[in-house]
Design a protein around this motif. Structure first.
Motif, PDB file in Angstrom:
ATOM      1  N   VAL A  31      39.105 -50.629 -67.525  1.00 51.11           N
ATOM      2  CA  VAL A  31      38.815 -51.799 -66.691  1.00 51.11           C
ATOM      3  C   VAL A  31      38.190 -51.352 -65.372  1.00 51.11           C
ATOM      4  CG1 VAL A  31      39.857 -53.717 -65.413  1.00 51.11           C
ATOM      5  CG2 VAL A  31      40.599 -53.220 -67.743  1.00 51.11           C
ATOM      6  N   ARG A  32      38.717 -50.279 -64.792  1.00 52.95           N
ATOM      7  CA  ARG A  32      38.152 -49.745 -63.549  1.00 52.95           C
ATOM      8  C   ARG A  32      36.699 -49.310 -63.750  1.00 52.95           C
ATOM      9  NH1 ARG A  32      42.585 -47.142 -62.797  1.00 52.95           N
ATOM     10  NH2 ARG A  32      41.774 -45.164 -63.514  1.00 52.95           N
ATOM     11  N   ALA A  33      36.427 -48.615 -64.840  1.00 55.19           N
ATOM     12  CA  ALA A  33      35.066 -48.168 -65.128  1.00 55.19           C
ATOM     13  C   ALA A  33      34.137 -49.359 -65.341  1.00 55.19           C
ATOM     14  CB  ALA A  33      35.054 -47.259 -66.355  1.00 55.19           C
ATOM     15  N   LEU A  34      34.616 -50.384 -66.038  1.00 55.48           N
ATOM     16  CA  LEU A  34      33.819 -51.581 -66.264  1.00 55.48           C
ATOM     17  C   LEU A  34      33.524 -52.301 -64.950  1.00 55.48           C
ATOM     18  CD1 LEU A  34      32.558 -53.558 -68.302  1.00 55.48           C
ATOM     19  CD2 LEU A  34      34.766 -54.712 -68.366  1.00 55.48           C
ATOM     20  N   LEU A  35      34.499 -52.369 -64.055  1.00 60.64           N
ATOM     21  CA  LEU A  35      34.287 -53.026 -62.772  1.00 60.64           C
ATOM     22  C   LEU A  35      33.294 -52.262 -61.899  1.00 60.64           C
ATOM     23  CD1 LEU A  35      37.898 -54.200 -61.954  1.00 60.64           C
ATOM     24  CD2 LEU A  35      35.935 -55.631 -62.502  1.00 60.64           C
ATOM     25  N   ILE A  36      33.312 -50.958 -61.968  1.00 59.54           N
ATOM     26  CA  ILE A  36      32.355 -50.174 -61.195  1.00 59.54           C
ATOM     27  C   ILE A  36      30.945 -50.362 -61.758  1.00 59.54           C
ATOM     28  CG2 ILE A  36      31.659 -47.816 -60.614  1.00 59.54           C
ATOM     29  CD1 ILE A  36      34.681 -47.254 -60.237  1.00 59.54           C
ATOM     30  N   GLU A  37      30.799 -50.413 -63.067  1.00 62.07           N
ATOM     31  CA  GLU A  37      29.494 -50.708 -63.667  1.00 62.07           C
ATOM     32  C   GLU A  37      29.035 -52.117 -63.294  1.00 62.07           C
ATOM     33  OE1 GLU A  37      27.273 -48.857 -65.303  1.00 62.07           O
ATOM     34  OE2 GLU A  37      28.587 -47.174 -64.862  1.00 62.07           O
ATOM     35  N   MET A  38      29.978 -53.054 -63.270  1.00 65.62           N
ATOM     36  CA  MET A  38      29.652 -54.419 -62.878  1.00 65.62           C
ATOM     37  C   MET A  38      29.196 -54.471 -61.416  1.00 65.62           C
ATOM     38  SD  MET A  38      31.930 -57.836 -63.510  1.00 65.62           S
ATOM     39  CE  MET A  38      33.130 -57.513 -62.257  1.00 65.62           C
ATOM     40  N   ALA A  39      29.792 -53.637 -60.566  1.00 70.88           N
ATOM     41  CA  ALA A  39      29.389 -53.588 -59.163  1.00 70.88           C
ATOM     42  C   ALA A  39      27.967 -53.062 -59.018  1.00 70.88           C
ATOM     43  CB  ALA A  39      30.364 -52.724 -58.368  1.00 70.88           C
ATOM     44  N   TRP A  40      27.604 -52.025 -59.782  1.00 68.11           N
ATOM     45  CA  TRP A  40      26.221 -51.528 -59.749  1.00 68.11           C
ATOM     46  C   TRP A  40      25.261 -52.608 -60.221  1.00 68.11           C
ATOM     47  CZ3 TRP A  40      24.961 -47.748 -56.842  1.00 68.11           C
ATOM     48  CH2 TRP A  40      25.778 -46.623 -56.684  1.00 68.11           C
ATOM     49  N   THR A  41      25.635 -53.351 -61.254  1.00 68.67           N
ATOM     50  CA  THR A  41      24.797 -54.438 -61.758  1.00 68.67           C
ATOM     51  C   THR A  41      24.675 -55.548 -60.720  1.00 68.67           C
ATOM     52  OG1 THR A  41      25.516 -53.911 -63.998  1.00 68.67           O
ATOM     53  CG2 THR A  41      24.494 -56.056 -63.671  1.00 68.67           C
ATOM     54  N   TRP A  42      25.774 -55.841 -60.022  1.00 68.15           N
ATOM     55  CA  TRP A  42      25.748 -56.852 -58.964  1.00 68.15           C
ATOM     56  C   TRP A  42      24.737 -56.457 -57.884  1.00 68.15           C
ATOM     57  CZ3 TRP A  42      27.952 -61.595 -58.340  1.00 68.15           C
ATOM     58  CH2 TRP A  42      27.911 -62.145 -57.066  1.00 68.15           C
ATOM     59  N   LEU A  43      24.733 -55.195 -57.487  1.00 71.85           N
ATOM     60  CA  LEU A  43      23.793 -54.736 -56.464  1.00 71.85           C
ATOM     61  C   LEU A  43      22.351 -54.912 -56.927  1.00 71.85           C
ATOM     62  CD1 LEU A  43      25.435 -51.434 -55.208  1.00 71.85           C
ATOM     63  CD2 LEU A  43      25.535 -53.689 -54.162  1.00 71.85           C
ATOM     64  N   ARG A  44      22.125 -54.700 -58.206  1.00 69.34           N
ATOM     65  CA  ARG A  44      20.760 -54.792 -58.736  1.00 69.34           C
ATOM     66  C   ARG A  44      20.271 -56.231 -58.836  1.00 69.34           C
ATOM     67  NH1 ARG A  44      18.596 -52.369 -64.465  1.00 69.34           N
ATOM     68  NH2 ARG A  44      16.434 -52.981 -64.146  1.00 69.34           N
ATOM     69  N   TYR A  45      21.126 -57.137 -59.326  1.00 59.67           N
ATOM     70  CA  TYR A  45      20.689 -58.498 -59.611  1.00 59.67           C
ATOM     71  C   TYR A  45      21.053 -59.519 -58.536  1.00 59.67           C
ATOM     72  CZ  TYR A  45      19.455 -56.789 -64.187  1.00 59.67           C
ATOM     73  OH  TYR A  45      18.872 -56.084 -65.219  1.00 59.67           O
ATOM     74  N   GLN A  46      21.822 -59.139 -57.533  1.00 57.91           N
ATOM     75  CA  GLN A  46      22.173 -60.034 -56.428  1.00 57.91           C
ATOM     76  C   GLN A  46      21.826 -59.369 -55.097  1.00 57.91           C
ATOM     77  OE1 GLN A  46      23.273 -63.146 -56.586  1.00 57.91           O
ATOM     78  NE2 GLN A  46      23.541 -63.221 -58.788  1.00 57.91           N
ATOM     79  N   PRO A  47      20.543 -59.089 -54.844  1.00 59.31           N
ATOM     80  CA  PRO A  47      20.173 -58.359 -53.627  1.00 59.31           C
ATOM     81  C   PRO A  47      20.409 -59.142 -52.338  1.00 59.31           C
ATOM     82  CG  PRO A  47      18.211 -59.111 -54.767  1.00 59.31           C
ATOM     83  CD  PRO A  47      19.376 -59.420 -55.658  1.00 59.31           C
ATOM     84  N   GLY A  48      20.527 -60.456 -52.399  1.00 59.60           N
ATOM     85  CA  GLY A  48      20.730 -61.253 -51.191  1.00 59.60           C
ATOM     86  C   GLY A  48      22.180 -61.547 -50.882  1.00 59.60           C
ATOM     87  N   SER A  49      23.104 -61.065 -51.698  1.00 61.09           N
ATOM     88  CA  SER A  49      24.513 -61.394 -51.478  1.00 61.09           C
ATOM     89  C   SER A  49      25.100 -60.582 -50.326  1.00 61.09           C
ATOM     90  CB  SER A  49      25.321 -61.144 -52.752  1.00 61.09           C
ATOM     91  OG  SER A  49      25.450 -59.764 -52.982  1.00 61.09           O
ATOM     92  N   ALA A  50      26.197 -61.078 -49.797  1.00 61.04           N
ATOM     93  CA  ALA A  50      26.867 -60.401 -48.681  1.00 61.04           C
ATOM     94  C   ALA A  50      27.393 -59.040 -49.113  1.00 61.04           C
ATOM     95  CB  ALA A  50      28.000 -61.277 -48.152  1.00 61.04           C
ATOM     96  N   LEU A  51      27.871 -58.920 -50.353  1.00 61.70           N
ATOM     97  CA  LEU A  51      28.373 -57.635 -50.845  1.00 61.70           C
ATOM     98  C   LEU A  51      27.266 -56.588 -50.905  1.00 61.70           C
ATOM     99  CD1 LEU A  51      30.725 -58.660 -53.782  1.00 61.70           C
ATOM    100  CD2 LEU A  51      31.367 -57.542 -51.670  1.00 61.70           C
ATOM    101  N   THR A  52      26.097 -56.979 -51.373  1.00 64.48           N
ATOM    102  CA  THR A  52      24.975 -56.053 -51.454  1.00 64.48           C
ATOM    103  C   THR A  52      24.514 -55.638 -50.062  1.00 64.48           C
ATOM    104  OG1 THR A  52      24.287 -57.076 -53.522  1.00 64.48           O
ATOM    105  CG2 THR A  52      22.665 -55.726 -52.394  1.00 64.48           C
TER     106      THR A  52
END
Length: 102
Positions: A31-52
């Motif tokens: 689950v931890r590994a999946l969440l970290i991959e999801m975070a990398w994907t979030w950075l790629r596809y949500q460039p305008g978000s506060a997290l990015t």
């Protein structure tokens, strides 16, 4: 929520010394590994978000230092899992996220 998946710092207390060590790793490893991959994907596809934007500001001066980026992505994963839990529980969309129409 971050503690359930093992993405929070583990405290070390000795006398008057109080230091946060690495992540606790108490949750499921996959689950931890999946969440970290999801975070990398979030950075790629949500460039305008506060997290990015937070990630970009945090890692801006690191240059080719990959270790700083790996440490920061764990923090993004923890914040993302909390934001997604808020979305599922209360319907609050993460700040700056772009939602596709159905």
């Amino acid at each position: 929520m971050g503690a359930c998946v093992g993405l929070v710092p583990q405290p070390y207390d000795s006398g008057e010394s109080q230091v946060d060590q690495g992540i606790s790793k108490q949750g499921n490893r996959r689950v931890r590994a999946l969440l970290i991959e999801m975070a990398w994907t979030w950075l790629r596809y949500q460039p305008g978000s506060a997290l990015t934007q937070w990630f970009n500001q945090r890692t801006q001066g690191t240059g080719p230092n990959r270790r700083a980026r790996r440490i920061a992505i764990v923090a993004v994963a923890r914040r993302l899992v909390i934001a997604l839990w808020r979305y599922l529980k209360h319907g609050v969309i993460p700040e700056g996220a772009q939602m596709k129409p159905l």
